[in-house]
Scaffold this active site. Structure first.
Site, PDB file in Angstrom:
ATOM      1  N   SER A 187      18.200 -72.734  64.783  1.00 23.25           N
ATOM      2  CA  SER A 187      17.279 -73.575  65.557  1.00 23.25           C
ATOM      3  C   SER A 187      17.244 -73.479  66.885  1.00 23.25           C
ATOM      4  O   SER A 187      16.971 -72.301  67.411  1.00 23.25           O
ATOM      5  CB  SER A 187      17.735 -74.978  65.258  1.00 23.25           C
ATOM      6  OG  SER A 187      17.082 -76.062  65.586  1.00 23.25           O
ATOM      7  N   ASP A 241      11.519 -78.558  56.296  1.00 24.04           N
ATOM      8  CA  ASP A 241      12.111 -78.892  57.474  1.00 24.04           C
ATOM      9  C   ASP A 241      11.285 -79.888  58.298  1.00 24.04           C
ATOM     10  O   ASP A 241      10.131 -79.589  58.505  1.00 24.04           O
ATOM     11  CB  ASP A 241      12.309 -77.306  58.106  1.00 24.04           C
ATOM     12  CG  ASP A 241      13.135 -77.521  59.302  1.00 24.04           C
ATOM     13  OD1 ASP A 241      12.937 -78.366  60.108  1.00 24.04           O
ATOM     14  OD2 ASP A 241      13.726 -76.575  59.771  1.00 24.04           O
ATOM     15  N   HIS A 246      16.358 -78.494  57.263  1.00 27.24           N
ATOM     16  CA  HIS A 246      16.689 -78.104  58.419  1.00 27.24           C
ATOM     17  C   HIS A 246      18.449 -77.798  58.704  1.00 27.24           C
ATOM     18  O   HIS A 246      19.064 -77.241  59.425  1.00 27.24           O
ATOM     19  CB  HIS A 246      16.209 -78.963  59.638  1.00 27.24           C
ATOM     20  CG  HIS A 246      16.544 -78.140  60.956  1.00 27.24           C
ATOM     21  ND1 HIS A 246      15.724 -76.990  61.199  1.00 27.24           N
ATOM     22  CD2 HIS A 246      16.922 -78.298  62.306  1.00 27.24           C
ATOM     23  CE1 HIS A 246      16.064 -76.421  62.284  1.00 27.24           C
ATOM     24  NE2 HIS A 246      16.882 -77.503  63.131  1.00 27.24           N
TER      25      HIS A 246
HETATM   26  N1  LIG Z   1      20.246 -85.611  65.802  1.00 31.92           N
HETATM   27  C1  LIG Z   1      18.931 -85.233  65.622  1.00 31.92           C
HETATM   28  C2  LIG Z   1      18.802 -83.614  65.400  1.00 31.92           C
HETATM   29  C3  LIG Z   1      20.119 -82.927  65.417  1.00 31.92           C
HETATM   30  C4  LIG Z   1      19.954 -81.553  64.495  1.00 31.92           C
HETATM   31  O1  LIG Z   1      19.326 -81.759  63.626  1.00 31.92           O
HETATM   32  N2  LIG Z   1      20.714 -80.679  64.942  1.00 31.92           N
HETATM   33  C5  LIG Z   1      20.884 -79.527  64.039  1.00 31.92           C
HETATM   34  C6  LIG Z   1      20.378 -78.483  65.040  1.00 31.92           C
HETATM   35  S1  LIG Z   1      18.595 -78.644  65.519  1.00 31.92           S
HETATM   36  C7  LIG Z   1      17.941 -77.392  66.644  1.00 31.92           C
HETATM   37  O2  LIG Z   1      18.887 -77.151  67.291  1.00 31.92           O
HETATM   38  C8  LIG Z   1      22.335 -79.196  63.876  1.00 31.92           C
HETATM   39  O3  LIG Z   1      22.596 -78.176  63.466  1.00 31.92           O
HETATM   40  N3  LIG Z   1      22.916 -80.346  63.289  1.00 31.92           N
HETATM   41  C9  LIG Z   1      24.405 -80.214  63.233  1.00 31.92           C
HETATM   42  C10 LIG Z   1      24.728 -80.284  61.847  1.00 31.92           C
HETATM   43  O4  LIG Z   1      25.857 -80.287  61.481  1.00 31.92           O
HETATM   44  O5  LIG Z   1      23.876 -80.489  61.065  1.00 31.92           O
HETATM   45  C11 LIG Z   1      18.233 -86.075  64.844  1.00 31.92           C
HETATM   46  O6  LIG Z   1      18.740 -86.597  63.997  1.00 31.92           O
HETATM   47  O7  LIG Z   1      16.999 -86.133  65.168  1.00 31.92           O
END
Ligand SMILES: N[C@@H](CCC(=O)N[C@@H](CSC=O)C(=O)NCC(=O)O)C(=O)O
Length: 293
Positions: A147, A226, A259
């Site tokens: 991402s 996603d 995602h």
């Molecule tokens: N908190 C936000 C979205 C946060 C999210 O989905 N982070 C992803 C990376 S998104 C792009 O860079 C991530 O890797 N989160 C950490 C995990 O351990 O999953 C929301 O909920 O909208």
């Protein structure tokens, strides 16, 4: 810049996962990271993993499920934090700006510029710190990420082809100049002038011929369930840019995957294999018992 200090060690899949910290001159802060070393002596080929929004150096270690395959391949993995942190470091209440959202660029705007220097951190300070004390082969270094970190992997590889021999990404923000996450971060870190943004947009770099002929292809996996696919990620832009520039791209669209790290862990083995094939002869490590897999 201070020497790498190992703060914790864990045996895993016959190798070793180390948590570490060091002081970075680029960010002017302490930076945390994790390093997986496969069994054996080294020096090992290695990949730098760049995480996404909200992540620390721990998301990858806990959720990616990479170490069994990496141990078997003899591939090391370095995973840094996603931004500088701490008191005196600028922040924003939103999850997509500030601490946890460094976007792998060097900020030119206040209040971010004093510490948010993540491009120089990764390409200079991180590499120097880990290679000074760990058995990592600086001639066989790749980069991948997810991402925001997928954007980081693509742009850092394109902008620093002398540093990275292989590149791949999971659900990358392929064109940050054309999505809300990127527009918000680039406005804050790089300023209102969009002319300064193009150098940090993988699609625009590829269309401009940057990195041409330097990589034996780019690997991208993208889940079709996603929630960020159409608004933020837009893999079709990356596909079009690669087609127009003659850049080889393997884009795997994965039905039903979202995602999350459940998606990442499902296709991690393919990415590690991709890197290993490009970083050196895959030496299947016979010291790792196959029962571990
Ligand atoms: N908190 C936000 C979205 C946060 C999210 O989905 N982070 C992803 C990376 S998104 C792009 O860079 C991530 O890797 N989160 C950490 C995990 O351990 O999953 C929301 O909920 O909208």
């Amino acid at each position: 810049m201070s020497a790498l200090e190992i703060t914790a060690r864990h045996r895993v899949h016959g190798g070793e996962l180390c948590y570490a910290r060091h002081d970075s001159a680029a960010t002017g802060t302490a930076m945390k990271l994790s390093v997986f070393l496969p069994p054996g002596e080294g020096p090992f080929p290695y990949v730098i993993w760049l995480s996404g929004l909200t992540c620390t150096e721990e998301n990858f270690t806990a959720k990616a499920g990479a170490y069994g395959v990496a141990a078997r391949l003899g591939l090391a993995i370095v995973a840094p934090d996603t931004s500088p942190r701490g008191e005196g470091v600028a922040d924003d209440p939103a999850y997509d700006l500030g601490q946890g959202a460094g976007f792998y660029v060097d900020a030119t705007q206040d209040p971010w510029a004093p510490h948010f220097q993540m491009e120089t951190y990764v390409t200079r300070d991180l590499i120097a710190a880990v290679e000074a004390v760990l058995p990592l082969d600086g001639e066989r270094r790749g980069v991948f990420g997810h991402s925001m970190g997928g954007h980081g992997a693509l742009t850092l590889a394109l902008r620093h082809p002398q540093l990275f021999r292989s590149v791949s990404a999971f659900a990358p923000i392929g064109s940050p100049t054309r999505c809300p996450w990127g527009e918000k971060a680039f406005t804050a870190y790089l300023g209102e002038d969009r002319g300064a943004w193009a150098a940090h947009d993988a699609c625009l770099l590829i269309e401009a011929g940057v990195g041409e002929g330097r990589f034996d292809g780019i690997l991208v996996d993208q889940g079709l369930a996603d929630g960020f696919l159409e608004t933020q990620l837009k893999p079709e832009l990356l596909e079009a840019a690669c087609r127009a520039a003659g850049q080889r791209l393997t884009l795997n669209r994965r039905e039903g995957y979202d995602h999350s790290y459940f998606f990442i862990t499902s296709f991690m083995a393919g990415h590690l294999d991709w890197h290993m094939k490009r970083l050196g002869k895959s030496r299947v490590n016979s010291r790792v018992p196959t029962a571990l897999f």
